[in-house]
Design a protein around this motif. Structure first.
Motif, PDB file in Angstrom:
ATOM      1  N   LYS A 136       0.827  -1.202   0.000  1.00 29.31           N
ATOM      2  CA  LYS A 136       0.000   0.000   0.000  1.00 29.31           C
ATOM      3  C   LYS A 136       0.864   1.257   0.000  1.00 29.31           C
ATOM      4  CE  LYS A 136      -3.933  -2.032   2.477  1.00 29.31           C
ATOM      5  NZ  LYS A 136      -4.709  -2.031   3.736  1.00 29.31           N
ATOM      6  N   ARG A 137       1.919   1.257   0.819  1.00 24.47           N
ATOM      7  CA  ARG A 137       2.823   2.420   0.866  1.00 24.47           C
ATOM      8  C   ARG A 137       3.560   2.589  -0.454  1.00 24.47           C
ATOM      9  NH1 ARG A 137       4.291   0.559   6.222  1.00 24.47           N
ATOM     10  NH2 ARG A 137       6.198  -0.292   5.307  1.00 24.47           N
ATOM     11  N   GLN A 138       4.038   1.482  -1.010  1.00 20.88           N
ATOM     12  CA  GLN A 138       4.769   1.550  -2.272  1.00 20.88           C
ATOM     13  C   GLN A 138       3.878   2.010  -3.411  1.00 20.88           C
ATOM     14  OE1 GLN A 138       6.217  -2.473  -2.508  1.00 20.88           O
ATOM     15  NE2 GLN A 138       8.090  -2.031  -1.372  1.00 20.88           N
ATOM     16  N   GLU A 140       1.525   4.130  -3.437  1.00 22.08           N
ATOM     17  CA  GLU A 140       1.361   5.578  -3.460  1.00 22.08           C
ATOM     18  C   GLU A 140       2.527   6.278  -4.136  1.00 22.08           C
ATOM     19  OE1 GLU A 140       0.845   6.639   0.595  1.00 22.08           O
ATOM     20  OE2 GLU A 140      -1.144   5.710   0.779  1.00 22.08           O
ATOM     21  N   LYS A 141       3.680   5.607  -4.177  1.00 20.04           N
ATOM     22  CA  LYS A 141       4.875   6.223  -4.756  1.00 20.04           C
ATOM     23  C   LYS A 141       5.076   5.838  -6.218  1.00 20.04           C
ATOM     24  CE  LYS A 141       7.242   6.182  -0.270  1.00 20.04           C
ATOM     25  NZ  LYS A 141       8.402   5.647   0.505  1.00 20.04           N
ATOM     26  N   THR A 146       5.727  -1.271  -7.897  1.00 20.81           N
ATOM     27  CA  THR A 146       4.926  -2.104  -7.000  1.00 20.81           C
ATOM     28  C   THR A 146       4.421  -3.338  -7.730  1.00 20.81           C
ATOM     29  OG1 THR A 146       4.209  -0.132  -5.801  1.00 20.81           O
ATOM     30  CG2 THR A 146       2.938  -2.141  -5.450  1.00 20.81           C
ATOM     31  N   GLU A 180      -5.972   4.240 -10.010  1.00 19.92           N
ATOM     32  CA  GLU A 180      -5.320   4.260  -8.700  1.00 19.92           C
ATOM     33  C   GLU A 180      -6.305   3.888  -7.599  1.00 19.92           C
ATOM     34  OE1 GLU A 180      -3.282   7.872  -7.902  1.00 19.92           O
ATOM     35  OE2 GLU A 180      -2.135   7.857  -9.776  1.00 19.92           O
ATOM     36  N   LYS A 184      -5.750   0.725  -4.998  1.00 18.66           N
ATOM     37  CA  LYS A 184      -5.726   0.941  -3.542  1.00 18.66           C
ATOM     38  C   LYS A 184      -6.815   0.132  -2.854  1.00 18.66           C
ATOM     39  CE  LYS A 184      -6.281   4.595  -0.078  1.00 18.66           C
ATOM     40  NZ  LYS A 184      -6.545   6.044   0.134  1.00 18.66           N
TER      41      LYS A 184
END
Length: 269
Positions: A136-138, A140-141, A146, A180, A184
């Motif tokens: 999830k963190r990756q 966003e970047k 990912t 996106e 997510k």
């Protein structure tokens, strides 16, 4: 011959002739993942692929809230009557929901590398919660990186891992990129959805196909799934990982053909 159906809001694709098989893909993917596999079955069955809402050609059509129940509701009208529904990974969650709640639409259920609950929990093997949190963190970047990491995990253990990753990547990039929002929310589903209380109510003929080397759906969890749905058939491919239809297409096709042909023969008799 391939037919493109653009019934709003979802796009579906159909090819082949015969009784119906419908394929649903996994997270971060689209129906392109099945491109090289479909020819193994299309001489015997009519095959429909449906991009999950928010992915591929349906990237612009996402339900809110983005839940398994909502995905199942959106997809249901596009399933040909009395199809065998084949769900891979996340698509398997949607397929199980449809089989539990709308069994009248279907002739049978097949899950490939799927489970009623993906995340690990007490006495339940699965994906570690922190792994999904990291994704999830990756996400966003950088979606591309990912996805590459996710593909690597899916193929991990397979003797043909590099070829498998390359094949899936090449096939899915022929379709539009996912939204996106769907990416997510799809990860949220994988980390939270739990259909364990529902699958025992599935009365349809069911085949659950696993790869012994799969790190996302570990075989240590199969006994627990069998206890919840004891009437389901279970097959484990000893040398496959999370995408057996890519690494072992002929073996996977033979298993699916046998299961589907038996169902349709029984209905015809």
């Amino acid at each position: 011959m391939k037919d493109l159906h653009t019934n709003i809001p979802l796009v579906t694709r159909t090819q082949g002739t015969g009784n119906d098989l419908v394929f649903l893909h996994g997270w971060g993917m689209n129906s392109g993942a099945f491109t090289s596999f479909i020819p193994y079955l299309s001489a015997h069955f009519r095959i429909t692929t449906i991009d999950l809402p928010g992915f591929g050609e349906n990237a612009e059509h996402s339900p809110q809230p983005y839940t398994i129940a909502q995905l199942a509701e959106m997809i249901a009208p596009y399933i040909p009557a009395k199809s065998i529904l084949v769900g891979w990974s996340l698509g398997g969650l949607v397929a199980q929901k449809l089989a539990a709640k709308k069994s009248h639409l279907l002739a049978g259920l097949v899950t490939i590398a799927s489970t009623p609950r993906f995340v690990a929990g007490p006495r339940w093997p699965g994906i570690a919660a922190d792994v999904l949190t990291t994704f999830k963190r990756q996400l966003e970047k950088n979606f591309s990186k990912t996805l590459e990491r996710f593909l690597a995990i899916q193929a991990m253990g397979s003797e043909t891992a590099k070829q498998d990753i390359k094949a899936i990547r090449e096939q899915i990039t022929q379709y539009p990129s996912p939204s996106e929002f769907a990416l997510k929310e799809g990860l949220h589903i994988l980390s939270s959805e739990d259909l364990r209380s529902e699958i025992g109510a599935i009365t349809l003929p069911t085949l659950r196909l696993y790869g012994r080397l799969d790190s996302l759906v570990p075989t240590s969890g199969i006994d627990g799934i069998c206890e919840l749905q004891p009437q389901a058939d279970t097959v484990v491919l000893p040398h496959a990982s999370h995408a057996p239809f890519i690494s072992h297409p002929q073996q996977t096709a033979d298993i699916l053909f046998s299961f589907a042909a038996n169902i349709y023969q029984q209905k015809a008799s």
